[in-house]
Write an enzyme that holds these catalytic residues in place. Structure first.
Site, mmCIF file in Angstrom:
data_model
loop_
_atom_site.group_PDB
_atom_site.id
_atom_site.type_symbol
_atom_site.label_atom_id
_atom_site.label_comp_id
_atom_site.label_asym_id
_atom_site.label_seq_id
_atom_site.Cartn_x
_atom_site.Cartn_y
_atom_site.Cartn_z
ATOM 1 N N ARG A 1 -0.937 -5.678 -12.801
ATOM 2 C CA ARG A 1 -1.946 -6.201 -11.888
ATOM 3 C C ARG A 1 -3.281 -5.490 -12.116
ATOM 4 O O ARG A 1 -3.358 -4.482 -12.818
ATOM 5 C CB ARG A 1 -1.499 -6.005 -10.432
ATOM 6 C CG ARG A 1 -0.346 -6.888 -10.011
ATOM 7 C CD ARG A 1 0.177 -6.523 -8.629
ATOM 8 N NE ARG A 1 0.876 -5.239 -8.628
ATOM 9 C CZ ARG A 1 1.444 -4.695 -7.555
ATOM 10 N NH1 ARG A 1 1.385 -5.319 -6.389
ATOM 11 N NH2 ARG A 1 2.065 -3.526 -7.641
ATOM 12 N N LYS B 1 -2.265 0.037 -7.379
ATOM 13 C CA LYS B 1 -1.273 1.043 -7.041
ATOM 14 C C LYS B 1 -1.914 2.386 -6.739
ATOM 15 O O LYS B 1 -3.072 2.643 -7.085
ATOM 16 C CB LYS B 1 -0.261 1.201 -8.175
ATOM 17 C CG LYS B 1 0.678 0.024 -8.324
ATOM 18 C CD LYS B 1 1.428 -0.285 -7.038
ATOM 19 C CE LYS B 1 2.449 0.778 -6.671
ATOM 20 N NZ LYS B 1 3.117 0.490 -5.371
ATOM 21 N N TYR C 1 -3.580 0.564 -2.571
ATOM 22 C CA TYR C 1 -2.341 0.955 -1.895
ATOM 23 C C TYR C 1 -2.119 2.446 -2.109
ATOM 24 O O TYR C 1 -2.357 2.973 -3.207
ATOM 25 C CB TYR C 1 -1.143 0.193 -2.477
ATOM 26 C CG TYR C 1 -1.067 -1.259 -2.065
ATOM 27 C CD1 TYR C 1 -0.890 -1.619 -0.726
ATOM 28 C CD2 TYR C 1 -1.125 -2.278 -3.013
ATOM 29 C CE1 TYR C 1 -0.805 -2.948 -0.345
ATOM 30 C CE2 TYR C 1 -1.030 -3.616 -2.647
ATOM 31 C CZ TYR C 1 -0.879 -3.942 -1.307
ATOM 32 O OH TYR C 1 -0.797 -5.260 -0.933
ATOM 33 N N HIS D 1 0.617 4.499 0.273
ATOM 34 C CA HIS D 1 1.986 4.847 0.674
ATOM 35 C C HIS D 1 2.178 6.357 0.660
ATOM 36 O O HIS D 1 2.991 6.910 -0.085
ATOM 37 C CB HIS D 1 3.005 4.171 -0.254
ATOM 38 C CG HIS D 1 2.899 2.675 -0.288
ATOM 39 N ND1 HIS D 1 3.262 1.875 0.775
ATOM 40 C CD2 HIS D 1 2.456 1.821 -1.258
ATOM 41 C CE1 HIS D 1 3.060 0.605 0.472
ATOM 42 N NE2 HIS D 1 2.569 0.541 -0.751
ATOM 43 N N ASP E 1 8.684 2.023 -1.776
ATOM 44 C CA ASP E 1 7.327 2.577 -1.736
ATOM 45 C C ASP E 1 7.141 3.532 -0.561
ATOM 46 O O ASP E 1 6.298 4.434 -0.610
ATOM 47 C CB ASP E 1 6.275 1.458 -1.633
ATOM 48 C CG ASP E 1 5.807 0.985 -3.003
ATOM 49 O OD1 ASP E 1 5.782 1.810 -3.933
ATOM 50 O OD2 ASP E 1 5.474 -0.193 -3.138
#
Length: 371
Positions: free
Chosen positions: A15, A75, A94, A96, A270
């Site tokens: 991605r 990510k 993201y 996490h 995740d």
């Protein structure tokens, strides 16, 4: 604002943070957009398309981390990327953080301001920037589980939909949120015997009404969970506590009651995973076996369907990126309390309550940051 988008470097992560169309939108607002050469290749977007959209192509990630005010990714930054972040820089991706103390420590040390897609909220406690990837991961979990169930991949040799005269596979979905709903939808579509488990009666009523006879619902307590898991061919872990580590719902002891060759797919990996025996895997080596049970715990499942995932993600991340770039991050967060919920780290402090509690940091309230 100068906005940079580096190429993703996590294993098999295809991605990209900005599509050419997103770059064009940002450029049309008067912002400077830098794209690392080759960043869009995984979705079929070539450098020339970014140039045509008004972006600048740079060689390697170093110029982006050194000179851009905002870095847009997909990510969480890997160790070598975190080492390049600097004080006052804005990271939008993201994260996490709750199950990842090393990343959190590096981001705190960097002094950067970090906005996490997964904790930006919407009306009625929704998570709109997480939703499209949850939809993708939920649907992919059934594909992955069906493949892992094949004997050649270590599974029981069960076809989820069965055939006339042979019972279908039994799929247990733990969690009736976005991931669980989409997993159940795919499993029911294949003709599997589907059970959806949740602790919220309203969720059980909603999914029960939607699926009618195509899936059954069951309240998720320890006794029911133990019983359902023991009967399952495939278990999907679809539990989410926003911003916090996932609870360990399926214990090591439960594995001993499962059928040899049964499969666990942990979509919550995740956030640390919701199976006690879960550990993150990659697309290169997606499964491992514990006590005869196959575990699939790939931490970036949507990266395998990168084009679909990237465009779905950009649909929801771009409006906030534009707002941040147009107004500046502080004013953008002040004027949008939902976006303000995305702030996880700022200037060496943790600003998200669940992360601070999980990892033992003193919380800096977002309200104090925004004045």
């Amino acid at each position: 604002m100068r906005i940079g988008c580096p190429r993703e470097i996590k294993n098999r992560e295809y991605r990209v943070g900005l599509t050419p169309e997103s770059a064009k939108e940002l450029a049309s607002h008067g912002h400077e957009v830098w794209i690392e050469s080759g960043a869009g290749e995984g979705i079929g977007a070539h450098d020339a398309q970014y140039v045509a959209a008004g972006a600048k192509i740079v060689a390697g990630p170093e110029p982006i981390f050194a000179e851009c005010e905002m870095v847009v990714k997909v990510k969480e930054p890997q160790a070598e990327e975190r080492a390049q972040l600097r004080e006052g820089q804005l990271l939008y991706t993201y994260l996490h953080l709750a199950p990842d103390p090393e990343q959190t420590a590096d981001l705190v040390k960097s002094g950067a301001t970090c906005i996490a897609y997964e904790t930006v909220t919407g009306p009625n406690r929704t998570l709109p920037l997480l939703k499209p990837m949850s939809q993708v991961a939920g649907r992919m979990s059934i594909q992955a589980g069906a493949t892992a169930l094949e004997k050649a991949h270590g599974g029981r040799g069960v076809l989820l939909g069965g055939v006339p005269g042979v019972m279908p596979g039994k799929v247990v979905v733990i969690g009736g949120g976005v991931v669980g709903f989409n997993a159940a939808q795919m499993a029911a579509g294949l003709g599997a015997d589907v059970v959806i488990m949740d602790r919220d009666p309203e969720v059980l009523e909603r999914v029960g009404t939607h699926f009618e006879a195509r899936a059954s619902t069951r309240f998720s307590n320890k006794a029911n969970l133990e019983d359902a898991v023991s009967e399952a061919d495939l278990v999907i872990g679809a539990v989410l506590v926003p911003g916090a580590a996932a609870p360990k719902l399926v214990t090591r002891a439960m594995l001993g009651t499962m059928k040899p060759g049964a499969v666990l797919v942990d979509v919550a990996i995740d956030q640390g995973g919701c199976f006690e025996t879960s550990r993150a895997t990659t697309h290169d080596d997606p499964t491992y076996v514990v006590d005869g049970v196959v575990h699939y715990c790939v931490a970036n499942m949507p990266g395998a369907v990168s084009r679909t995932s990237t465009y779905a993600l950009n649909n929801v991340t771009l409006p906030h990126a534009l707002r941040i770039a147009d107004l500046g991050w502080k004013e953008a967060l002040r004027s949008d309390p939902h976006l303000a919920q995305g702030l996880n780290v700022h200037a060496g402090r943790v600003t998200y309550p669940a992360v601070a509690e999980e990892l033992g940091y003193e919380l800096l309230p977002v309200g104090e940051v925004l004045g």
